[in-house]
Scaffold this motif. Structure first.
Motif, PDB file in Angstrom:
ATOM      1  N   PHE A  59       0.862  -1.191   0.000  1.00 10.21           N
ATOM      2  CA  PHE A  59       0.000   0.000   0.000  1.00 10.21           C
ATOM      3  C   PHE A  59       0.891   1.231   0.000  1.00 10.21           C
ATOM      4  O   PHE A  59       1.884   1.281   0.720  1.00 10.21           O
ATOM      5  CB  PHE A  59      -0.964   0.047   1.195  1.00 10.21           C
ATOM      6  N   ASP A  60       0.505   2.214  -0.818  1.00 13.21           N
ATOM      7  CA  ASP A  60       1.300   3.445  -0.923  1.00 13.21           C
ATOM      8  C   ASP A  60       0.471   4.645  -0.454  1.00 13.21           C
ATOM      9  O   ASP A  60      -0.343   5.181  -1.193  1.00 13.21           O
ATOM     10  CB  ASP A  60       1.738   3.639  -2.388  1.00 13.21           C
ATOM     11  N   THR A  61       0.679   5.014   0.830  1.00 12.04           N
ATOM     12  CA  THR A  61      -0.018   6.223   1.322  1.00 12.04           C
ATOM     13  C   THR A  61       0.681   7.483   0.812  1.00 12.04           C
ATOM     14  O   THR A  61       0.152   8.581   0.907  1.00 12.04           O
ATOM     15  CB  THR A  61       0.026   6.301   2.872  1.00 12.04           C
ATOM     16  N   GLY A  62       1.900   7.300   0.318  1.00  7.91           N
ATOM     17  CA  GLY A  62       2.764   8.436  -0.015  1.00  7.91           C
ATOM     18  C   GLY A  62       3.789   8.679   1.081  1.00  7.91           C
ATOM     19  O   GLY A  62       4.762   9.399   0.904  1.00  7.91           O
ATOM     20  N   GLY A  63       3.547   8.075   2.243  1.00  5.26           N
ATOM     21  CA  GLY A  63       4.422   8.346   3.390  1.00  5.26           C
ATOM     22  C   GLY A  63       4.138   9.744   3.919  1.00  5.26           C
ATOM     23  O   GLY A  63       3.021  10.263   3.765  1.00  5.26           O
ATOM     24  N   THR A 119      -2.710  13.189  -1.672  1.00  8.36           N
ATOM     25  CA  THR A 119      -3.940  13.969  -1.510  1.00  8.36           C
ATOM     26  C   THR A 119      -4.967  13.551  -2.551  1.00  8.36           C
ATOM     27  O   THR A 119      -6.096  14.013  -2.531  1.00  8.36           O
ATOM     28  CB  THR A 119      -3.642  15.466  -1.671  1.00  8.36           C
ATOM     29  N   ALA A 120      -4.580  12.688  -3.461  1.00  9.02           N
ATOM     30  CA  ALA A 120      -5.534  12.201  -4.470  1.00  9.02           C
ATOM     31  C   ALA A 120      -5.229  10.745  -4.800  1.00  9.02           C
ATOM     32  O   ALA A 120      -4.071  10.330  -4.844  1.00  9.02           O
ATOM     33  CB  ALA A 120      -5.427  13.047  -5.743  1.00  9.02           C
ATOM     34  N   GLY A 121      -6.305   9.987  -4.979  1.00 12.35           N
ATOM     35  CA  GLY A 121      -6.156   8.620  -5.502  1.00 12.35           C
ATOM     36  C   GLY A 121      -5.588   7.588  -4.538  1.00 12.35           C
ATOM     37  O   GLY A 121      -5.270   6.476  -4.957  1.00 12.35           O
ATOM     38  N   MET A 122      -5.490   7.932  -3.230  1.00 13.73           N
ATOM     39  CA  MET A 122      -4.871   6.957  -2.319  1.00 13.73           C
ATOM     40  C   MET A 122      -5.670   5.658  -2.248  1.00 13.73           C
ATOM     41  O   MET A 122      -5.097   4.586  -2.085  1.00 13.73           O
ATOM     42  CB  MET A 122      -4.703   7.546  -0.910  1.00 13.73           C
ATOM     43  N   VAL A 123      -6.988   5.782  -2.416  1.00  9.94           N
ATOM     44  CA  VAL A 123      -7.848   4.603  -2.265  1.00  9.94           C
ATOM     45  C   VAL A 123      -7.468   3.467  -3.228  1.00  9.94           C
ATOM     46  O   VAL A 123      -7.728   2.300  -2.957  1.00  9.94           O
ATOM     47  CB  VAL A 123      -9.343   5.000  -2.425  1.00  9.94           C
ATOM     48  N   HIS A 124      -6.819   3.815  -4.335  1.00 16.90           N
ATOM     49  CA  HIS A 124      -6.448   2.765  -5.304  1.00 16.90           C
ATOM     50  C   HIS A 124      -5.073   2.157  -5.054  1.00 16.90           C
ATOM     51  O   HIS A 124      -4.629   1.303  -5.813  1.00 16.90           O
ATOM     52  CB  HIS A 124      -6.461   3.342  -6.726  1.00 16.90           C
ATOM     53  N   GLU A 165       5.272  -1.738   2.944  1.00 12.91           N
ATOM     54  CA  GLU A 165       4.118  -0.842   2.950  1.00 12.91           C
ATOM     55  C   GLU A 165       4.660   0.563   3.211  1.00 12.91           C
ATOM     56  O   GLU A 165       5.436   0.765   4.152  1.00 12.91           O
ATOM     57  CB  GLU A 165       3.172  -1.296   4.065  1.00 12.91           C
ATOM     58  N   ASN A 166       4.255   1.518   2.387  1.00 12.50           N
ATOM     59  CA  ASN A 166       4.723   2.904   2.555  1.00 12.50           C
ATOM     60  C   ASN A 166       3.707   3.657   3.410  1.00 12.50           C
ATOM     61  O   ASN A 166       2.688   4.124   2.896  1.00 12.50           O
ATOM     62  CB  ASN A 166       4.886   3.551   1.173  1.00 12.50           C
ATOM     63  N   SER A 167       3.972   3.729   4.726  1.00 14.24           N
ATOM     64  CA  SER A 167       2.978   4.267   5.657  1.00 14.24           C
ATOM     65  C   SER A 167       3.466   5.501   6.403  1.00 14.24           C
ATOM     66  O   SER A 167       4.636   5.870   6.327  1.00 14.24           O
ATOM     67  CB  SER A 167       2.610   3.201   6.682  1.00 14.24           C
ATOM     68  N   VAL A 168       2.538   6.076   7.173  1.00 14.80           N
ATOM     69  CA  VAL A 168       2.830   7.300   7.917  1.00 14.80           C
ATOM     70  C   VAL A 168       2.936   6.980   9.405  1.00 14.80           C
ATOM     71  O   VAL A 168       2.033   6.369   9.972  1.00 14.80           O
ATOM     72  CB  VAL A 168       1.683   8.314   7.716  1.00 14.80           C
ATOM     73  N   ASP A 169       4.029   7.394  10.006  1.00 16.29           N
ATOM     74  CA  ASP A 169       4.257   7.067  11.412  1.00 16.29           C
ATOM     75  C   ASP A 169       5.423   7.922  11.898  1.00 16.29           C
ATOM     76  O   ASP A 169       6.150   8.510  11.091  1.00 16.29           O
ATOM     77  CB  ASP A 169       4.630   5.569  11.489  1.00 16.29           C
ATOM     78  N   SER A 170       5.612   7.972  13.215  1.00 15.12           N
ATOM     79  CA  SER A 170       6.770   8.731  13.717  1.00 15.12           C
ATOM     80  C   SER A 170       8.075   8.077  13.267  1.00 15.12           C
ATOM     81  O   SER A 170       9.126   8.705  13.247  1.00 15.12           O
ATOM     82  CB  SER A 170       6.719   8.833  15.240  1.00 15.12           C
ATOM     83  N   LYS A 171       7.979   6.790  12.911  1.00 16.87           N
ATOM     84  CA  LYS A 171       9.194   6.090  12.478  1.00 16.87           C
ATOM     85  C   LYS A 171       9.432   6.204  10.969  1.00 16.87           C
ATOM     86  O   LYS A 171      10.451   5.720  10.458  1.00 16.87           O
ATOM     87  CB  LYS A 171       9.100   4.618  12.856  1.00 16.87           C
ATOM     88  N   SER A 172       8.476   6.805  10.255  1.00 19.96           N
ATOM     89  CA  SER A 172       8.614   6.900   8.790  1.00 19.96           C
ATOM     90  C   SER A 172       9.881   7.635   8.399  1.00 19.96           C
ATOM     91  O   SER A 172      10.371   8.499   9.139  1.00 19.96           O
ATOM     92  CB  SER A 172       7.432   7.684   8.201  1.00 19.96           C
ATOM     93  N   ILE A 203      13.837  13.377  -1.518  1.00 22.39           N
ATOM     94  CA  ILE A 203      13.123  14.634  -1.738  1.00 22.39           C
ATOM     95  C   ILE A 203      11.645  14.433  -1.429  1.00 22.39           C
ATOM     96  O   ILE A 203      10.992  15.286  -0.844  1.00 22.39           O
ATOM     97  CB  ILE A 203      13.295  15.128  -3.194  1.00 22.39           C
ATOM     98  N   ASP A 204      11.146  13.251  -1.812  1.00 20.19           N
ATOM     99  CA  ASP A 204       9.710  13.002  -1.654  1.00 20.19           C
ATOM    100  C   ASP A 204       9.521  11.539  -1.251  1.00 20.19           C
ATOM    101  O   ASP A 204       9.978  10.638  -1.964  1.00 20.19           O
ATOM    102  CB  ASP A 204       9.003  13.316  -2.988  1.00 20.19           C
ATOM    103  N   THR A 205       8.840  11.306  -0.128  1.00 23.37           N
ATOM    104  CA  THR A 205       8.658   9.917   0.331  1.00 23.37           C
ATOM    105  C   THR A 205       7.636   9.162  -0.526  1.00 23.37           C
ATOM    106  O   THR A 205       7.494   7.948  -0.396  1.00 23.37           O
ATOM    107  CB  THR A 205       8.190   9.869   1.804  1.00 23.37           C
ATOM    108  N   ASP A 206       6.940   9.900  -1.397  1.00 21.88           N
ATOM    109  CA  ASP A 206       5.992   9.228  -2.297  1.00 21.88           C
ATOM    110  C   ASP A 206       6.704   8.655  -3.535  1.00 21.88           C
ATOM    111  O   ASP A 206       6.110   7.905  -4.297  1.00 21.88           O
ATOM    112  CB  ASP A 206       4.893  10.222  -2.720  1.00 21.88           C
ATOM    113  N   ALA A 207       7.960   9.013  -3.713  1.00 16.71           N
ATOM    114  CA  ALA A 207       8.751   8.378  -4.784  1.00 16.71           C
ATOM    115  C   ALA A 207       9.486   7.197  -4.172  1.00 16.71           C
ATOM    116  O   ALA A 207      10.716   7.131  -4.135  1.00 16.71           O
ATOM    117  CB  ALA A 207       9.717   9.393  -5.400  1.00 16.71           C
TER     118      ALA A 207
END
Ligand code: BES
Ligand code: MG
Ligand code: ZN
Length: 476
Positions: free
Chosen positions: A249-253, A258-263, A298-305, A323-327
């Protein structure tokens, strides 16, 4: 699905599928089959049309094919019949093979029928498709014996069905560990070896780019390595390396989408294509050696990210500025590619990934982006795709794009920061980790791995890549 060749319809009661090439609405001669006649005023084989009639307890389904049709259209027509007309299927079904059918057309037809059993309702209480009943046997009415082609068609569709399921199941089910279990189980069943590097082993090996991506998730990342060679050794074999993006799963980190995360459960579709291809290659016992790596995280959001502006150390020893955790896909692939090259040095390498929105912007939902410096391989993989309707088109790897990934603080950075040429700079980033390998191909399948079609209301998996990779390897 089992099949059996038959020579006539004597004493048969059940459903008969009859593919028909287009004649003309003005044709005076009706279409005849058994003791049924269909006037061309109601049915003349027009593409995507179908005509159902019942007589003496036999249901006849006439299936319009059009005048000329490609592999993918034929497969889709039969998938549609199998999916939408299953209520008209009795426990006994005959498939009539038209005399003019080629091997490829038989393959597409049978694969399509089996794919039609797929339904997105994995969590619904629903009846199974009649073809999936263990006692079911598809009777094939034909003059020629197509059993070899039919067996292959079933293997292709079976591998694709597994890939569809892996991608469509939700990310709380398909975690990196789930994929490990899948690989170990299928490896034992179909004949390939599996080795897993969990978090501790990955640390020991120094897979720093891979590990950075998984840091924000409780689901432990898994670096999955699969090795196949045929049971019967056949002299000197070519060695192909595959790497598939396995982001479950890619939340973007922290650079949260902000768009399309559901897919974004689809972000392991490249990995799932590699899994499906490994199963298929082993099922077909292709005379080739394959080493495949699917780095799963899994690319998730957390204090450890991991953080934007972090500098991490990759397996290759090169440092990467984030530069970007979504890449994130290119990070796990970088370590996958380096590990593959350093430890196995395959002759050919293909990586496959839902890597960039930019490739979707360029080619939409009909074509994957193809990157390579090797023209002959570029043609080969494109031809493999054209033959089965999995399109690819090349984009450049010119060195002028390299400046997009040059970092001031580290050896390389993971994003240019500019909203242009995103698929190309991602490919340049991967190229940086391929040590100038002369037969490396990168496939960006973000637009073709997951989409809308007639088989469900919501976007879902396509299994793009399973047949493509296998056919490419078969033709090498
Ligand atoms: N997983 C996405 C790419 C993607 C987009 C897959 C659409 C399937 C459908 C990838 O990890 C991503 O987030 N890419 C970013 C990169 C950017 C931040 C440099 C993108 O393409 O926007
Ligand atoms: Mg991303
Ligand atoms: Zn991603």
């Amino acid at each position: 699905m089992k099949t059996k060749k038959i020579d006539n319809l004597d004493d048969f009661l059940g459903t008969v599928l009859i593919p028909v090439f287009e004649t003309s609405i003005k044709n005076l001669k009706p279409i005849k089959f058994n003791d049924i006649e269909v006037s061309s005023k109601v049915f003349y084989g027009k593409k995507d049309s179908c005509y159902i009639v019942e007589k003496n307890d036999i249901i006849y389904i006439f299936i319009g094919l059009g005048k000329e049709l490609d592999y993918k259209s034929l497969k889709t027509i039969l998938r549609r019949i199998s999916f939408k007309e299953k209520e008209s299927f009795s426990s006994k079904v005959v498939l009539n093979i038209p005399n003019e059918f080629t091997d490829d057309q038989v393959e597409a037809t049978v694969s399509g029928l089996l794919l039609g059993t797929y339904s997105l309702g994995h969590y619904k209480n629903q009846e199974e498709h009649p073809f999936l009943n263990l006692d079911f046997e598809l009777r094939v009415l034909s003059k020629i014996d197509f059993s070899k082609t039919i067996n292959k068609a079933i293997k292709i569709a079976s591998a694709q069905l597994e890939t569809l399921r892996l991608v469509d199941l939700p990310p709380n089910k398909v975690t990196p560990k789930y994929l490990t279990n899948w690989a170990v189980d299928r490896g034992a069943k179909h004949g390939f070896n599996v080795e897993i590097l969990g978090i501790e082993e990955s640390k020991i090996h120094g897979l720093g780019a891979f590990l950075a991506v998984g840091k924000g998730s409780d689901n432990e990342p898994q670096f999955i390595i699969m090795k196949y060679s045929p049971k019967e050794k056949v002299g000197a074999m070519k060695h192909v390396g595959l790497v598939g993006k396995g982001i479950t799963f890619d939340t973007g980190g922290l650079n949260i989408k902000t768009a399309g995360m559901v897919h974004m459960k689809c972000d392991m579709a490249g990995g799932a294509a590699v899994f499906g291809a490994m199963r298929l290659i082993a099922d077909l016992q292709l005379p080739i050696q394959v080493t495949a790596i699917v780095p799963c995280a899994e690319n998730s959001v957390d204090s450890k990210s991991f953080l934007p502006s972090d500098v991490i150390k990759s397996y290759s020893g090169n440092s990467i500025e984030i530069i970007d955790t979504d890449a994130e896909g290119r990070l796990v692939l970088a370590d996958g590619l380096s590990y593959l090259i350093k430890n196995y040095s395959p002759e050919y390498i293909v990586d496959i990934a839902t890597l960039t929105g930019s490739s979707v912007g360029t080619f939409g939902y009909e074509c994957g982006a193809l990157f390579t410096n090797n023209e002959s391989i570029s043609k080969k993989i494109q031809q493999a795709g054209d033959a089965i309707g999995e399109r690819l088109w090349p984009l450049p790897l010119w060195d002028v794009y390299k400046q997009d990934i040059e970092s001031d603080i580290a050896d390389v950075k993971n994003y240019s920061g500019k909203p242009v040429a995103g698929a190309i700079s991602a490919a340049k980033f991967l190229e940086f980790f391929t040590q100038e390998h002369d037969a490396w191909v990168h496939l960006d399948i973000a637009g073709v791995a997951f989409g809308d079609d007639e088989f469900a209301k919501s976007k879902h998996a396509t299994a793009y890549g399973v047949h493509l990779l296998t056919k490419f390897i078969e033709n090498l």
